[in-house]
Design an enzyme around this catalytic site. Structure first.
Site, PDB file in Angstrom:
ATOM      1  N   ARG A 174       4.937  20.645 -37.940  1.00 55.08           N
ATOM      2  CA  ARG A 174       4.358  20.980 -36.639  1.00 55.08           C
ATOM      3  C   ARG A 174       5.191  22.064 -35.952  1.00 55.08           C
ATOM      4  O   ARG A 174       4.645  22.988 -35.337  1.00 55.08           O
ATOM      5  CB  ARG A 174       4.266  19.732 -35.769  1.00 55.08           C
ATOM      6  CG  ARG A 174       3.228  18.732 -36.248  1.00 55.08           C
ATOM      7  CD  ARG A 174       3.448  17.343 -35.669  1.00 55.08           C
ATOM      8  NE  ARG A 174       3.424  17.334 -34.209  1.00 55.08           N
ATOM      9  CZ  ARG A 174       3.760  16.280 -33.472  1.00 55.08           C
ATOM     10  NH1 ARG A 174       4.151  15.157 -34.062  1.00 55.08           N
ATOM     11  NH2 ARG A 174       3.702  16.352 -32.152  1.00 55.08           N
TER      12      ARG A 174
ATOM     13  N   CYS B 173       9.766  17.642 -27.538  1.00 56.79           N
ATOM     14  CA  CYS B 173       9.028  17.072 -28.674  1.00 56.79           C
ATOM     15  C   CYS B 173       7.546  17.250 -28.367  1.00 56.79           C
ATOM     16  O   CYS B 173       7.143  18.282 -27.851  1.00 56.79           O
ATOM     17  CB  CYS B 173       9.399  15.610 -28.899  1.00 56.79           C
ATOM     18  SG  CYS B 173       9.087  14.533 -27.485  1.00 56.79           S
TER      19      CYS B 173
END
Length: 280
Positions: free
Chosen positions: A182, A238
């Protein structure tokens, strides 16, 4: 205002101190909705928890007016919620979870943002407690309301405007705790319609690398190899501010208690198409 020592406690320590009148125990288990868990975290708590443990729901103790998930609430709401859980001034709080620091690290960070210093995380969570022979309880825990005085530490929380000012600056390190696929833009984000990639200038230290297979935090020497220069000013980010708190917890174990968490994290960053996205 730095703290010191190890932010983690062992199951043995908790067993030896669980009966102390000032010890409060918190189950902060959380599952990401896209993992489709068979039970809710609250149902797991009801089925079996460490004696005296109250359930801390990061989706409820949150700013419900924010478009982003489980954002930190204001001090009034936070103190109201934790007071009703029996968490307050003079308490020694031990937070645990049943899911590899999701979201015990987040609850630890939230309590510290609100000024509570005497808070630790149970290393290994409920699994470590059971492995060491700890008993479980399935009865509700009478909270016994306790006064909580918030003393907000704004230095431990970062917002989008602050992050924008850090892009291109070398004075503060940005650590992204998402999986590398990601981060580098190879894999899709689990939230529909959201692009992958990363904030320019950030580095990738996936949160799962900080935790052993049995759900304990890695040793200080292992963490130091994964995150060199632990004392460097750092902001952790995050997907939505949960895994980032594990980064902050790991760096506290290495002596840096002043790591800020970008609360909105990637979910907020990509909500504005004007913000830059790096890939590769």
């Amino acid at each position: 205002m730095s703290e010191s020592g190890d932010p983690l406690v062992s199951a043995d320590w908790l067993m030896a101190n669980i009966s102390a009148p000032d010890v409060r125990i918190v189950d902060a288990t959380w599952f990401a909705p896209w993992t489709d868990p068979p039970e809710t975290a609250h149902d797991l708590w009801k089925r079996g928890h460490i004696p005296k443990a109250v359930y801390f729901d990061i989706d409820d103790i949150a700013d419900l007016n924010s478009p982003y998930p489980h954002m930190l609430p204001d001090a009034v709401k936070f103190s109201s919620r934790v007071r009703k859980l029996g968490l307050g001034d003079g308490s020694r709080i031990v937070v645990y979870d049943q899911n590899r620091f999701f979201a015990s690290a987040r609850a630890w960070w939230m309590l510290r943002v609100m000024g509570h210093k005497d808070v630790h995380v149970l290393d290994g969570g409920l699994h470590a407690w059971v492995t060491e022979g700890g008993a479980l309880d399935d009865l509700p825990t009478p909270p016994g309301e306790r006064h909580f005085t918030p003393r907000v530490r704004s230095d431990l929380i970062m917002d989008a405007r602050g992050m924008e000012q850090l892009v291109g600056s070398a004075r503060v390190r940005i650590i992204d705790a998402r999986p590398d696929g990601r981060f580098f833009g190879r894999d899709p984000e689990p939230r529909p319609g959201m692009p992958s990639g990363h904030i320019p200038g950030s580095i990738n230290v996936p949160g799962n690398l900080l935790v052993t297979e049995d759900g304990r935090m890695k040793s200080a020497s292992e963490l130091a190899r994964l995150i060199p220069e632990p004392a460097k000013p750092t902001v952790a980010t995050c997907g939505s501010g949960v895994t980032a708190a594990i980064t902050a917890l790991a760096l506290a174990r290495l002596g840096n208690w002043d790591v800020a968490v970008y609360d909105g994290s990637w979910t907020e960053w990509v909500s504005d198409p004007a913000r830059p996205i790096a890939k590769g």
